[in-house]
Scaffold this active site. Structure first.
Site, PDB file in Angstrom:
ATOM      1  N   GLU A 179       0.737  -1.199  -0.130  1.00 25.83           N
ATOM      2  CA  GLU A 179       0.114   0.052   0.145  1.00 25.83           C
ATOM      3  C   GLU A 179       0.891   1.141   0.013  1.00 25.83           C
ATOM      4  OE1 GLU A 179      -2.396   3.011   0.259  1.00 25.83           O
ATOM      5  OE2 GLU A 179      -3.075   1.255  -0.399  1.00 25.83           O
TER       6      GLU A 179
ATOM      7  N   ARG B  62     -17.762   4.338   3.605  1.00 27.68           N
ATOM      8  CA  ARG B  62     -16.946   3.468   2.874  1.00 27.68           C
ATOM      9  C   ARG B  62     -15.987   2.901   4.011  1.00 27.68           C
ATOM     10  NH1 ARG B  62     -16.027   4.635  -2.703  1.00 27.68           N
ATOM     11  NH2 ARG B  62     -14.073   3.529  -2.512  1.00 27.68           N
TER      12      ARG B  62
ATOM     13  N   TYR C 213     -28.546  10.135   1.229  1.00 22.63           N
ATOM     14  CA  TYR C 213     -29.107   8.979   1.919  1.00 22.63           C
ATOM     15  C   TYR C 213     -28.228   8.905   3.272  1.00 22.63           C
ATOM     16  CZ  TYR C 213     -24.649   7.012  -0.500  1.00 22.63           C
ATOM     17  OH  TYR C 213     -23.653   6.995  -1.139  1.00 22.63           O
TER      18      TYR C 213
ATOM     19  N   ASP D 270     -10.587  -0.414  -9.747  1.00 22.90           N
ATOM     20  CA  ASP D 270     -10.323   0.971 -10.570  1.00 22.90           C
ATOM     21  C   ASP D 270      -9.110   0.974 -11.486  1.00 22.90           C
ATOM     22  OD1 ASP D 270     -12.723   1.935  -9.666  1.00 22.90           O
ATOM     23  OD2 ASP D 270     -11.706   3.093  -8.211  1.00 22.90           O
TER      24      ASP D 270
END
Length: 400
Positions: free
Chosen positions: A31, A105, A214, A291
């Site tokens: 990462e 998320r 939402y 992605d």
């Protein structure tokens, strides 16, 4: 036990680590950031995402913090009239086998991270930005910016829309700038009037703009996201935006939508980007995912869902992988996934231009079309995405 290196520790990267570890792989996740964390606000999860999360063993953990939505509601953003709504309870859940939900998320990311941390076969390495890779007949060597190396039988590039692995593989330049600017805010639910706390994903469509809101965080917050088709040409990623500036972008917005928009605070701004679909996500022992392979605009609410699907399919295809069949299995992954994900990319673009942003006569025609659809017909529109359980349906007859 095969060793696979994953570039990128986001949702797609961690899901892939779980999937591969579940099929007996030893996994190293590299990462680029100095910690494993997920930034952002709300995210929508269709039934296909929950099918994938259940396969990965984290479905129940995500459900604990999810808000299960009653309907997807489409409103005319200027008149304030309800155009159409797809019910997401009874018949929908029965047909697709899982609910539709929204989460922060982080409430999706943390269960994936915790599950990875619990596995001896998954090594998580932060502050390890990948710079390039080299491969030979027996494996792939991954080089990091600070000079470290990792070697595996395969490399999976799950390092996002500006993927270093993709740049090395395809060399296709910067992402496509959509010309759309999105402003996001998350506010405590206590600041929202009771009569506006709807258990829906509500979209207000206006001329060259739309507004989505939402409830997330187990009911603790309201997520606001308002998008303007303003012709932006330069990517922007998350700077603060003045409240007055945001409100000024939507002068024709209807009264109820305006009330909700005015609740926003701490606004941040992004210019949305994606890429054109490509047929090839592999280079020998290296494959792209999520992605990095198929970045898409948010308008179909499928970006994370498609990354989760990728992870499950890849794990299945690499089950029992030997050193001699890595290339063939990665090519198979590419073959069974590129049509479905590519169509999702194009559908997301089309929804922005044709469904959400028309004005005048075109908006009236859209409203008439949507309002004439039955619940079954609305479900049929999304069945290829929400209802597929092997994650290979492109939604086009005869194409797999």
């Amino acid at each position: 036990m095969a060793h696979t290196v994953i570039a990128g520790g986001g949702i797609g990267g961690l899901a892939t680590a779980l999937s591969l570890a579940g099929h007996g792989h030893r996994v190293t996740v590299l990462e680029r950031s100095d910690t494993f964390a997920e930034i952002g606000a709300g995210i929508q999860l269709g039934p296909n995402a929950f099918h994938a999360l259940d396969r990965l063993g984290v479905g129940e953990r995500v459900r604990e913090r999810a808000v299960f939505i009653d309907e997807l509601r489409f409103m005319d953003g200027t008149s304030g009239e309800k155009v159409a709504a797809m019910e997401l309870t009874g018949a929908y859940r029965e047909r697709f086998g899982n609910p539709y939900a929204v989460v922060h998320r982080g409430d999706l990311y943390q269960p994936l991270l915790a599950a990875c941390q619990e596995l001896d076969g998954v090594e998580l390495v932060a502050d390890a930005a990948v710079s390039e890779y080299e491969q030979d007949a027996t494996g792939v060597t991954v080089l990091t910016v600070d000079g470290r190396t990792a070697r595996g039988a395969a490399l999976i590039g799950a390092d996002g829309i500006r993927s270093t692995v993709r740049a090395a593989m395809l060399g296709d330049g910067e992402p496509r700038v959509s010309g759309h600017t999105i402003y996001r805010s998350v506010i405590p639910i206590e600041k929202v009037p009771q009569e506006l706390r709807w258990n829906t994903v509500t979209l207000w469509a206006g001329p060259k703009w739309h507004f989505v809101h939402y409830i997330i965080g187990g009911g603790e917050y309201l997520n606001l996201a308002v998008t303007r088709d303003d012709g932006a040409t330069v990517p922007v990623a998350g700077p603060e935006a003045e409240r007055g500036h945001v409100l000024a972008q939507f002068p024709g917005i209807g009264a109820t939508a305006r009330r909700l928009l005015e609740l926003g605070e701490g606004w941040r701004e992004w210019v949305l980007c994606d890429r054109d679909p490509v047929r090839t996500w592999t280079d020998g022992r290296v494959a792209l995912l999520g992605d990095a392979a198929h970045p898409m605009l948010q308008y179909a609410a499928q970006g994370a869902c498609q990354a989760l699907e990728d992870a499950v399919v890849l794990g299945d295809l690499l089950d029992g992988m030997g050193e001699d069949d890595v290339v063939q299995r990665l090519e198979k992954f590419n073959a069974v996934r590129h049509e479905r994900a590519g169509r999702a990319q194009l559908i997301a673009r089309l929804m922005g231009s044709e469904l959400y942003h028309p004005a005048g006569e075109r908006a009236e025609e859209r409203n008439a079309m949507l309002s004439g659809l039955s619940q079954r017909e609305l479900q049929d529109k999304v069945s290829w995405l929400h209802g597929d359980r092997d994650f290979t349906d492109s939604g086009v007859a005869g194409v797999r």
